[in-house]
Design a protein around this motif. Structure first.
Motif, PDB file in Angstrom:
ATOM      1  N   ASP A 177      -8.063  -5.612  -0.694  1.00 20.76           N
ATOM      2  CA  ASP A 177      -8.241  -4.839  -1.931  1.00 20.76           C
ATOM      3  C   ASP A 177      -9.505  -3.992  -1.843  1.00 20.76           C
ATOM      4  O   ASP A 177      -9.503  -2.810  -2.182  1.00 20.76           O
ATOM      5  N   LYS A 178     -10.590  -4.612  -1.388  1.00 19.62           N
ATOM      6  CA  LYS A 178     -11.849  -3.878  -1.235  1.00 19.62           C
ATOM      7  C   LYS A 178     -11.702  -2.785  -0.194  1.00 19.62           C
ATOM      8  O   LYS A 178     -12.211  -1.684  -0.367  1.00 19.62           O
ATOM      9  N   ARG A 179     -11.008  -3.114   0.882  1.00 18.69           N
ATOM     10  CA  ARG A 179     -10.804  -2.162   1.971  1.00 18.69           C
ATOM     11  C   ARG A 179     -10.039  -0.942   1.470  1.00 18.69           C
ATOM     12  O   ARG A 179     -10.379   0.193   1.795  1.00 18.69           O
ATOM     13  N   ARG A 180      -9.006  -1.166   0.669  1.00 14.43           N
ATOM     14  CA  ARG A 180      -8.214  -0.048   0.141  1.00 14.43           C
ATOM     15  C   ARG A 180      -9.083   0.841  -0.750  1.00 14.43           C
ATOM     16  O   ARG A 180      -9.034   2.060  -0.650  1.00 14.43           O
ATOM     17  N   ASP A 181      -9.890   0.214  -1.606  1.00 17.17           N
ATOM     18  CA  ASP A 181     -10.789   0.995  -2.461  1.00 17.17           C
ATOM     19  C   ASP A 181     -11.746   1.822  -1.613  1.00 17.17           C
ATOM     20  O   ASP A 181     -11.996   2.986  -1.899  1.00 17.17           O
ATOM     21  N   PHE A 182     -12.274   1.212  -0.556  1.00 20.19           N
ATOM     22  CA  PHE A 182     -13.198   1.912   0.326  1.00 20.19           C
ATOM     23  C   PHE A 182     -12.508   3.087   1.014  1.00 20.19           C
ATOM     24  O   PHE A 182     -13.052   4.183   1.064  1.00 20.19           O
ATOM     25  N   LEU A 183     -11.303   2.859   1.536  1.00 17.51           N
ATOM     26  CA  LEU A 183     -10.574   3.921   2.222  1.00 17.51           C
ATOM     27  C   LEU A 183     -10.247   5.072   1.274  1.00 17.51           C
ATOM     28  O   LEU A 183     -10.324   6.235   1.651  1.00 17.51           O
ATOM     29  N   LYS A 184      -9.882   4.730   0.031  1.00 11.72           N
ATOM     30  CA  LYS A 184      -9.587   5.774  -0.956  1.00 11.72           C
ATOM     31  C   LYS A 184     -10.839   6.584  -1.265  1.00 11.72           C
ATOM     32  O   LYS A 184     -10.802   7.803  -1.367  1.00 11.72           O
ATOM     33  N   TYR A 185     -11.977   5.890  -1.396  1.00 15.22           N
ATOM     34  CA  TYR A 185     -13.253   6.537  -1.667  1.00 15.22           C
ATOM     35  C   TYR A 185     -13.629   7.466  -0.515  1.00 15.22           C
ATOM     36  O   TYR A 185     -14.020   8.611  -0.716  1.00 15.22           O
ATOM     37  N   LYS A 186     -13.465   6.940   0.712  1.00 13.50           N
ATOM     38  CA  LYS A 186     -13.782   7.718   1.899  1.00 13.50           C
ATOM     39  C   LYS A 186     -12.923   8.981   1.976  1.00 13.50           C
ATOM     40  O   LYS A 186     -13.405  10.071   2.264  1.00 13.50           O
ATOM     41  N   LYS A 187     -11.639   8.838   1.686  1.00 13.21           N
ATOM     42  CA  LYS A 187     -10.707   9.965   1.724  1.00 13.21           C
ATOM     43  C   LYS A 187     -11.114  11.005   0.688  1.00 13.21           C
ATOM     44  O   LYS A 187     -11.073  12.206   0.938  1.00 13.21           O
ATOM     45  N   TRP A 206       0.829  -1.215   0.000  1.00 12.89           N
ATOM     46  CA  TRP A 206       0.000   0.000   0.000  1.00 12.89           C
ATOM     47  C   TRP A 206       0.859   1.259   0.000  1.00 12.89           C
ATOM     48  O   TRP A 206       0.534   2.225  -0.675  1.00 12.89           O
ATOM     49  N   GLN A 207       1.969   1.246   0.747  1.00 11.59           N
ATOM     50  CA  GLN A 207       2.868   2.407   0.758  1.00 11.59           C
ATOM     51  C   GLN A 207       3.441   2.636  -0.634  1.00 11.59           C
ATOM     52  O   GLN A 207       3.556   3.776  -1.082  1.00 11.59           O
ATOM     53  N   CYS A 208       3.787   1.536  -1.295  1.00  8.13           N
ATOM     54  CA  CYS A 208       4.302   1.632  -2.662  1.00  8.13           C
ATOM     55  C   CYS A 208       3.244   2.251  -3.575  1.00  8.13           C
ATOM     56  O   CYS A 208       3.532   3.178  -4.328  1.00  8.13           O
ATOM     57  N   LEU A 209       2.006   1.771  -3.477  1.00  5.22           N
ATOM     58  CA  LEU A 209       0.924   2.323  -4.293  1.00  5.22           C
ATOM     59  C   LEU A 209       0.746   3.814  -3.999  1.00  5.22           C
ATOM     60  O   LEU A 209       0.584   4.618  -4.922  1.00  5.22           O
ATOM     61  N   ASP A 210       0.780   4.175  -2.716  1.00  9.86           N
ATOM     62  CA  ASP A 210       0.617   5.575  -2.336  1.00  9.86           C
ATOM     63  C   ASP A 210       1.701   6.445  -2.954  1.00  9.86           C
ATOM     64  O   ASP A 210       1.432   7.532  -3.452  1.00  9.86           O
ATOM     65  N   SER A 211       2.945   5.962  -2.926  1.00 18.09           N
ATOM     66  CA  SER A 211       4.036   6.798  -3.415  1.00 18.09           C
ATOM     67  C   SER A 211       4.140   6.802  -4.938  1.00 18.09           C
ATOM     68  O   SER A 211       4.841   7.620  -5.505  1.00 18.09           O
ATOM     69  N   HIS A 212       3.427   5.889  -5.611  1.00 19.97           N
ATOM     70  CA  HIS A 212       3.463   5.857  -7.080  1.00 19.97           C
ATOM     71  C   HIS A 212       2.101   6.161  -7.684  1.00 19.97           C
ATOM     72  O   HIS A 212       1.802   5.724  -8.799  1.00 19.97           O
ATOM     73  N   GLY A 213       1.252   6.866  -6.960  1.00 19.35           N
ATOM     74  CA  GLY A 213      -0.057   7.218  -7.500  1.00 19.35           C
ATOM     75  C   GLY A 213      -0.873   6.017  -7.940  1.00 19.35           C
ATOM     76  O   GLY A 213      -1.515   6.036  -8.993  1.00 19.35           O
ATOM     77  N   ASP A 214      -0.820   4.948  -7.154  1.00 19.35           N
ATOM     78  CA  ASP A 214      -1.576   3.725  -7.436  1.00 19.35           C
ATOM     79  C   ASP A 214      -1.176   3.028  -8.729  1.00 19.35           C
ATOM     80  O   ASP A 214      -1.966   2.329  -9.341  1.00 19.35           O
ATOM     81  N   ASP A 215       0.079   3.232  -9.166  1.00 19.03           N
ATOM     82  CA  ASP A 215       0.576   2.518 -10.342  1.00 19.03           C
ATOM     83  C   ASP A 215       1.002   1.112  -9.919  1.00 19.03           C
ATOM     84  O   ASP A 215       2.113   0.903  -9.430  1.00 19.03           O
ATOM     85  N   ALA A 216       0.081   0.147 -10.089  1.00 16.99           N
ATOM     86  CA  ALA A 216       0.314  -1.218  -9.631  1.00 16.99           C
ATOM     87  C   ALA A 216       1.533  -1.861 -10.289  1.00 16.99           C
ATOM     88  O   ALA A 216       2.211  -2.688  -9.687  1.00 16.99           O
TER      89      ALA A 216
END
Length: 82
Positions: free
Chosen positions: A56-66, A23-33
């Motif tokens: 995966d669902k949780r991350r999508d939810f947290l991003k949506y919430k943010k 998740w930290q990697c995704l955060d620092s690369h703008g979600d570039d998987a």
């Protein structure tokens, strides 16, 4: 259906650690998987399949919430009228 044994504390910690790194990697690369593929594979290998899906669902939810917190909720019809 083969039931998976509940992960031990060590296995859970390994899973959560792998998830956090991914998740930290995704955060620092703008979600570039693609840039985080190695960490993704580690995450998938250290966590039960169900957990991977859940996180995966949780991350999508947290991003949506943010996004809602930073941009606020805009009903779809309000966007059309402007």
């Amino acid at each position: 259906v083969a039931r998976m044994a509940a992960p031990t504390m060590e296995e859970r910690k390994a899973c959560w650690g792998a998830r956090d790194e991914f998740w930290q990697c995704l955060d620092s690369h703008g979600d570039d998987a693609a840039k985080c593929e190695k960490l993704r594979r580690a995450f998938e290998s250290r966590c039960p399949q169900q957990w991977v899906k859940h996180f995966d669902k949780r991350r999508d939810f947290l991003k949506y919430k943010k996004k809602l917190e930073t941009e606020g909720y805009r009903p779809p019809e309000a966007a059309e009228k402007s």
